[in-house]
Design a protein around this motif. Structure first.
Motif, PDB file in Angstrom:
ATOM      1  N   LYS A  73       2.121   9.442  -6.826  1.00 52.87           N
ATOM      2  CA  LYS A  73       2.594  10.160  -8.000  1.00 52.87           C
ATOM      3  C   LYS A  73       3.869   9.531  -8.558  1.00 52.87           C
ATOM      4  CE  LYS A  73       0.594  14.641  -6.744  1.00 52.87           C
ATOM      5  NZ  LYS A  73       0.878  16.052  -6.366  1.00 52.87           N
ATOM      6  N   LEU A  74       4.763   9.118  -7.681  1.00 49.58           N
ATOM      7  CA  LEU A  74       6.007   8.484  -8.123  1.00 49.58           C
ATOM      8  C   LEU A  74       5.721   7.186  -8.874  1.00 49.58           C
ATOM      9  CD1 LEU A  74       8.139   9.070  -4.922  1.00 49.58           C
ATOM     10  CD2 LEU A  74       8.663   9.987  -7.199  1.00 49.58           C
ATOM     11  N   ALA A  75       4.813   6.368  -8.320  1.00 47.81           N
ATOM     12  CA  ALA A  75       4.465   5.109  -8.979  1.00 47.81           C
ATOM     13  C   ALA A  75       3.787   5.370 -10.321  1.00 47.81           C
ATOM     14  CB  ALA A  75       3.564   4.270  -8.081  1.00 47.81           C
ATOM     15  N   SER A  76       2.916   6.365 -10.374  1.00 48.30           N
ATOM     16  CA  SER A  76       2.220   6.695 -11.620  1.00 48.30           C
ATOM     17  C   SER A  76       3.201   7.177 -12.678  1.00 48.30           C
ATOM     18  CB  SER A  76       1.166   7.771 -11.347  1.00 48.30           C
ATOM     19  OG  SER A  76       0.534   8.177 -12.544  1.00 48.30           O
ATOM     20  N   ARG A  77       4.143   8.012 -12.276  1.00 41.38           N
ATOM     21  CA  ARG A  77       5.146   8.514 -13.214  1.00 41.38           C
ATOM     22  C   ARG A  77       6.009   7.373 -13.735  1.00 41.38           C
ATOM     23  NH1 ARG A  77       8.175  13.451 -10.800  1.00 41.38           N
ATOM     24  NH2 ARG A  77       9.415  11.875  -9.712  1.00 41.38           N
ATOM     25  N   ALA A  78       6.393   6.474 -12.848  1.00 37.08           N
ATOM     26  CA  ALA A  78       7.184   5.317 -13.265  1.00 37.08           C
ATOM     27  C   ALA A  78       6.392   4.431 -14.213  1.00 37.08           C
ATOM     28  CB  ALA A  78       7.625   4.522 -12.040  1.00 37.08           C
ATOM     29  N   PRO A 121       0.823  -1.219   0.000  1.00 38.37           N
ATOM     30  CA  PRO A 121       0.000   0.000   0.000  1.00 38.37           C
ATOM     31  C   PRO A 121       0.855   1.266   0.000  1.00 38.37           C
ATOM     32  CG  PRO A 121      -0.085  -1.084   2.134  1.00 38.37           C
ATOM     33  CD  PRO A 121       0.624  -2.020   1.216  1.00 38.37           C
ATOM     34  N   PHE A 122       0.275   2.338  -0.527  1.00 34.94           N
ATOM     35  CA  PHE A 122       1.032   3.572  -0.710  1.00 34.94           C
ATOM     36  C   PHE A 122       1.412   4.234   0.611  1.00 34.94           C
ATOM     37  CE2 PHE A 122      -0.824   3.583  -5.084  1.00 34.94           C
ATOM     38  CZ  PHE A 122       0.391   3.578  -5.765  1.00 34.94           C
ATOM     39  N   ARG A 125       8.292  10.032   2.219  1.00 30.31           N
ATOM     40  CA  ARG A 125       7.428  10.923   1.444  1.00 30.31           C
ATOM     41  C   ARG A 125       5.987  10.702   1.898  1.00 30.31           C
ATOM     42  NH1 ARG A 125      10.094  11.984  -3.587  1.00 30.31           N
ATOM     43  NH2 ARG A 125      12.335  11.854  -3.170  1.00 30.31           N
ATOM     44  N   SER A 126       5.103  11.589   1.472  1.00 29.20           N
ATOM     45  CA  SER A 126       3.698  11.414   1.793  1.00 29.20           C
ATOM     46  C   SER A 126       3.090  10.306   0.946  1.00 29.20           C
ATOM     47  CB  SER A 126       2.940  12.716   1.537  1.00 29.20           C
ATOM     48  OG  SER A 126       2.898  13.005   0.146  1.00 29.20           O
ATOM     49  N   GLU A 127       1.925   9.831   1.359  1.00 29.54           N
ATOM     50  CA  GLU A 127       1.217   8.811   0.587  1.00 29.54           C
ATOM     51  C   GLU A 127       0.890   9.335  -0.809  1.00 29.54           C
ATOM     52  OE1 GLU A 127      -2.985   6.248   0.763  1.00 29.54           O
ATOM     53  OE2 GLU A 127      -2.238   7.313   2.537  1.00 29.54           O
ATOM     54  N   ALA A 128       0.467  10.590  -0.909  1.00 30.48           N
ATOM     55  CA  ALA A 128       0.131  11.178  -2.211  1.00 30.48           C
ATOM     56  C   ALA A 128       1.354  11.240  -3.126  1.00 30.48           C
ATOM     57  CB  ALA A 128      -0.456  12.579  -2.014  1.00 30.48           C
TER      58      ALA A 128
END
Length: 294
Positions: free
Chosen positions: A152-157, A135-136, A145-148
């Motif tokens: 974003k990092l996973a989405s960008r990757a 989970p994030f 880092r924050s959950e948000a």
């Protein structure tokens, strides 16, 4: 059973999973083993009396160790990392059970190449969430880092790793089939079979880093190119398909570290032109993604 023995037993039960996680993170089985060993050392020194989920604790520690190792590869810089394209030595298969576990956990050389283009934080977020279902909120804690931000990092990757689904579907499927046939033909070493997959006026181009000294940077004609492939086609025989600048090509990436890209131009079901790219600066400029599923 004393506390230390209990911890050791739990660690051994989870060692294979930790190796698989580390290998995906680092792309090197030697480094993966180092990361898992460091996790054991930290476990041995830690006060785990209050830890309720020891396998989860081990995963978190291993992830942080891998993150530190990824950051150290490029001086701690995360946002503009293009991947380390330096050659690495690929250790032979020695029958070691831990090595076999890493090979079994392999996610494919093409994916390792793409992962090497991600920043450390992107890589960790993507692997933990998309491959291990972490989970994030937990990923955010690992990355500080924050959950948000972890989302974003996973989405960008994910955007960098995966190919656009809608683009040139028919053409992409044609390229995939022609490149696969070319690779099969190259494995035979038979010039007649190889030439059958080449246009009569095929051109082979290469940069100087891709060829041994003395070989021409350009070759013309199906006969000449097929003969060259039959003699020196090891790269094509041991490559793996991927999207290179939006078209299907082949990668040679021992241990996941990109050494050579083979880029194709295809016409009427035949290879009209292909280029061998091995210059590190040129390799770093290529946009490499995974082939979409059919």
């Amino acid at each position: 059973m004393d506390q230390r023995q209990s911890l050791a037993d739990c660690f051994e039960e989870n060692r294979r999973d930790l190796l698989g996680l580390s290998y995906r993170m680092l792309g090197s089985r030697e480094e993966a083993e180092d990361a898992v060993q460091e996790t054991w050392l930290r476990l041995d020194r830690a006060d785990t009396a209050a830890v309720r989920n020891l396998p989860g604790w081990l995963r978190t520690v291993t992830s942080r160790v891998c993150l530190d190792m990824l950051r150290s590869r490029h001086g701690g810089r995360e946002e503009c990392w293009s991947g380390d394209l330096a050659p690495t030595t690929v250790a032979p298969d020695d029958g070691n059970p831990e090595h076999e576990a890493l090979e079994a956990e392999s996610v494919g050389l093409a994916l390792l190449v793409v992962l090497n283009t991600l920043s450390p934080a992107e890589r960790v977020a993507f692997i933990l969430h998309d491959m291990f279902g972490v989970p994030f909120d937990e990923i955010g804690g690992i990355l500080d880092r924050s959950e948000a931000t972890a989302k974003k990092l996973a989405s960008r990757a994910r955007h960098k790793v995966r190919a656009p689904r809608e683009r040139h579907r028919v053409e992409m499927d044609e390229y995939r089939e022609v490149v696969a046939a070319f690779q099969v033909a190259a494995r035979t070493g038979d010039t007649g079979i190889i030439a059958a997959h080449l246009a009569p006026d095929v051109v082979r181009r290469a940069d100087a880093a891709a060829l041994p000294p003395g070989r021409p940077l350009k070759a013309h004609g199906a006969t000449a190119v097929a003969g060259e492939i039959s003699r020196f086609g090891g790269a094509a025989r041991h490559a793996e398909p991927a999207l290179i600048d939006g078209q299907v090509g082949l990668l040679v990436a021992p241990g996941g570290w990109l050494r050579l890209a083979i880029c194709f131009s295809i016409e009427n079901g035949l290879v009209r032109e292909y280029e061998l790219v091995a210059d590190p600066a040129r390799l770093m400029r290529l946009c490499i993604r995974l082939l979409p599923e059919r």
